[in-house]
Design a protein around this motif. Structure first.
Motif, short mmCIF file in Angstrom:
data_model
loop_
_atom_site.label_atom_id
_atom_site.label_comp_id
_atom_site.label_asym_id
_atom_site.label_seq_id
_atom_site.Cartn_x
_atom_site.Cartn_y
_atom_site.Cartn_z
N MET A 157 -106.37 32.62 45.28
CA MET A 157 -106.79 32.22 43.94
C MET A 157 -107.00 33.44 43.06
O MET A 157 -107.82 34.30 43.35
N ASP A 158 -106.21 33.50 42.00
CA ASP A 158 -106.32 34.56 41.01
C ASP A 158 -107.18 34.03 39.86
O ASP A 158 -106.90 32.96 39.32
N PRO A 159 -108.23 34.75 39.45
CA PRO A 159 -109.11 34.25 38.39
C PRO A 159 -108.39 33.99 37.08
O PRO A 159 -108.78 33.10 36.31
N GLN A 160 -107.31 34.73 36.81
CA GLN A 160 -106.58 34.56 35.56
C GLN A 160 -105.38 33.62 35.70
O GLN A 160 -105.10 32.81 34.82
N ARG A 161 -104.66 33.70 36.81
CA ARG A 161 -103.38 33.00 36.93
C ARG A 161 -103.44 31.77 37.84
O ARG A 161 -102.45 31.06 37.97
N GLY A 162 -104.56 31.53 38.44
CA GLY A 162 -104.67 30.38 39.33
C GLY A 162 -104.10 30.66 40.71
O GLY A 162 -104.01 31.81 41.14
N ALA A 163 -103.68 29.61 41.39
CA ALA A 163 -103.19 29.74 42.77
C ALA A 163 -101.92 30.56 42.82
O ALA A 163 -101.01 30.39 42.00
N ARG A 164 -101.87 31.44 43.83
CA ARG A 164 -100.69 32.29 44.03
C ARG A 164 -100.29 32.21 45.51
O ARG A 164 -101.12 32.28 46.41
N TYR A 165 -99.00 32.05 45.74
CA TYR A 165 -98.46 31.97 47.10
C TYR A 165 -97.61 33.22 47.34
O TYR A 165 -96.52 33.33 46.75
N PRO A 166 -98.08 34.18 48.15
CA PRO A 166 -97.31 35.41 48.37
C PRO A 166 -95.85 35.10 48.74
O PRO A 166 -95.57 34.25 49.60
N ALA A 167 -94.94 35.80 48.09
CA ALA A 167 -93.52 35.48 48.19
C ALA A 167 -92.92 35.78 49.55
O ALA A 167 -91.89 35.20 49.91
N PHE A 168 -93.51 36.69 50.32
CA PHE A 168 -92.94 37.04 51.62
C PHE A 168 -92.88 35.83 52.55
O PHE A 168 -92.15 35.84 53.55
N GLN A 169 -93.63 34.77 52.22
CA GLN A 169 -93.69 33.60 53.09
C GLN A 169 -92.41 32.76 53.05
O GLN A 169 -92.20 31.92 53.92
N PHE A 170 -91.54 33.02 52.05
CA PHE A 170 -90.38 32.16 51.83
C PHE A 170 -89.08 32.92 52.08
O PHE A 170 -88.97 34.12 51.81
N THR A 171 -88.08 32.20 52.58
CA THR A 171 -86.77 32.81 52.79
C THR A 171 -86.11 33.10 51.44
O THR A 171 -86.34 32.39 50.46
N ALA A 172 -85.30 34.14 51.42
CA ALA A 172 -84.66 34.55 50.17
C ALA A 172 -83.54 33.60 49.76
O ALA A 172 -83.23 33.47 48.57
N THR A 173 -82.94 32.93 50.71
CA THR A 173 -81.78 32.09 50.41
C THR A 173 -82.19 30.66 50.00
O THR A 173 -81.84 30.18 48.92
N GLU A 174 -82.94 29.99 50.85
CA GLU A 174 -83.28 28.59 50.60
C GLU A 174 -84.68 28.40 50.05
O GLU A 174 -85.01 27.31 49.56
N GLY A 175 -85.51 29.43 50.14
CA GLY A 175 -86.87 29.30 49.64
C GLY A 175 -87.80 28.51 50.54
O GLY A 175 -88.92 28.18 50.16
N ALA A 176 -87.33 28.23 51.76
CA ALA A 176 -88.17 27.51 52.72
C ALA A 176 -89.13 28.49 53.38
O ALA A 176 -88.88 29.69 53.44
N PRO A 177 -90.25 28.01 53.90
CA PRO A 177 -91.17 28.91 54.59
C PRO A 177 -90.54 29.47 55.87
O PRO A 177 -89.86 28.75 56.59
N HIS A 178 -90.76 30.75 56.12
CA HIS A 178 -90.35 31.32 57.39
C HIS A 178 -91.15 30.65 58.51
O HIS A 178 -92.38 30.54 58.43
N GLY A 179 -90.48 30.24 59.55
CA GLY A 179 -91.18 29.63 60.67
C GLY A 179 -92.20 30.56 61.29
O GLY A 179 -93.31 30.14 61.64
N VAL A 180 -91.86 31.85 61.39
CA VAL A 180 -92.78 32.81 62.00
C VAL A 180 -94.02 33.00 61.13
O VAL A 180 -95.13 33.22 61.64
N VAL A 181 -93.85 32.88 59.81
CA VAL A 181 -95.00 33.01 58.91
C VAL A 181 -95.97 31.86 59.14
O VAL A 181 -97.19 32.06 59.23
N LEU A 182 -95.45 30.65 59.25
CA LEU A 182 -96.33 29.51 59.48
C LEU A 182 -97.04 29.62 60.81
O LEU A 182 -98.23 29.28 60.93
N GLU A 183 -96.34 30.15 61.83
CA GLU A 183 -96.96 30.30 63.14
C GLU A 183 -98.07 31.35 63.11
O GLU A 183 -99.17 31.14 63.63
N VAL A 184 -97.79 32.49 62.48
CA VAL A 184 -98.80 33.54 62.40
C VAL A 184 -99.96 33.10 61.51
O VAL A 184 -101.13 33.35 61.84
N ASN A 185 -99.66 32.44 60.41
CA ASN A 185 -100.73 31.95 59.53
C ASN A 185 -101.67 31.01 60.28
O ASN A 185 -102.88 31.02 60.06
#
Length: 235
Positions: A157-185
């Motif tokens: 949560m950013d006080p000025q911009r609201g909710a932010r989802y770090p971009a490293f969590q998503f694949t560059a091609t399809e924009g889907a979440p990396h499976g390893v990111v979800l597992e580590v998270n």
């Protein structure tokens, strides 16, 4: 010596309190920031989930390992297993008292006797650093997934911009979440401590030789999961 449960928590808090007057100078600012962030994570989440308490406790110990080998607190860490076993009785009240105590410290930092930032400032600066990483807004994520995002993503949560989802969590091609990111998270309990999880991904990692977020796709997923597991299980 194996002190489990609340005793391990109280023991570590007592040691930090005992050496608090010189601890900041002995640790250095990076480890001091990590110690304060993990203590804050403990205060925020220990009552809600025992695993948060255990992981935050181990994060504090990881920060304190940066002390000189001859430091009495470091020696206590080396000879006492403070965070092993099942966490049964977290003590967020005592942690909050310790955090307030550390916030009152004003350590001289150099010429002109300038004072170091207090604990609240340190945590705010750390969060600001994490918010500077590339991220998607809540609206962008809703558009990308046609509604609510899938569970398991880090949401800051950013006080000025609201909710932010770090971009490293998503694949560059399809924009889907990396499976390893979800597992580590999931291992890092990102739904309860998103700042701690983001800090793990976006900070240097000695085990991996770099920033975990930058190593997605470069290292085997099992190595990323193994490094996170090592933190969680205290390996």
């Amino acid at each position: 010596m194996n002190e489990g449960g609340a005793a391990s928590h109280d023991r570590l808090f007592d040691l930090i309190s005992q050496y608090r007057d010189t601890l900041r100078a002995d640790l250095g600012e990076d480890a001091w920031e990590q110690l304060n962030m993990k203590l804050q994570a403990y205060v925020d989440g220990a009552a809600e989930d025992r695993k948060v308490a255990q992981r935050a406790l181990r994060g504090m110990q990881t920060a304190l390992i940066r002390l000189p080998i001859e430091h009495p607190l470091r020696q206590a860490l080396d000879t006492t297993r403070l965070a092993t076993g099942q966490v049964t009785a977290p003590n967020p009240g005592k942690a909050a008292q310790l955090l307030a105590m550390l916030a009152d410290l004003a350590a001289p930092t150099g010429p002109g006797n300038a004072t170091a930032p207090d604990t609240a400032t340190i945590i705010a600066e750390a969060q600001h650093r994490l918010l500077q990483a590339p991220a998607l807004s809540a609206e962008e994520v809703r558009t990308q997934f046609g509604g609510a995002p899938p569970p398991g993503l880090i949401r800051l949560m950013d006080p000025q911009r609201g909710a932010r989802y770090p971009a490293f969590q998503f694949t560059a091609t399809e924009g889907a979440p990396h499976g390893v990111v979800l597992e580590v998270n999931r291992l890092l309990l990102s739904d309860i401590d998103p700042w701690g999880a983001a800090d793990w991904w976006l900070s240097g990692n000695v085990w991996l030789g770099g920033q975990p977020a930058a190593l997605i796709g470069e290292l085997a997923d099992s190595r990323l999961v193994g490094a996170a597991t090592a933190l969680v299980e205290g390996i």
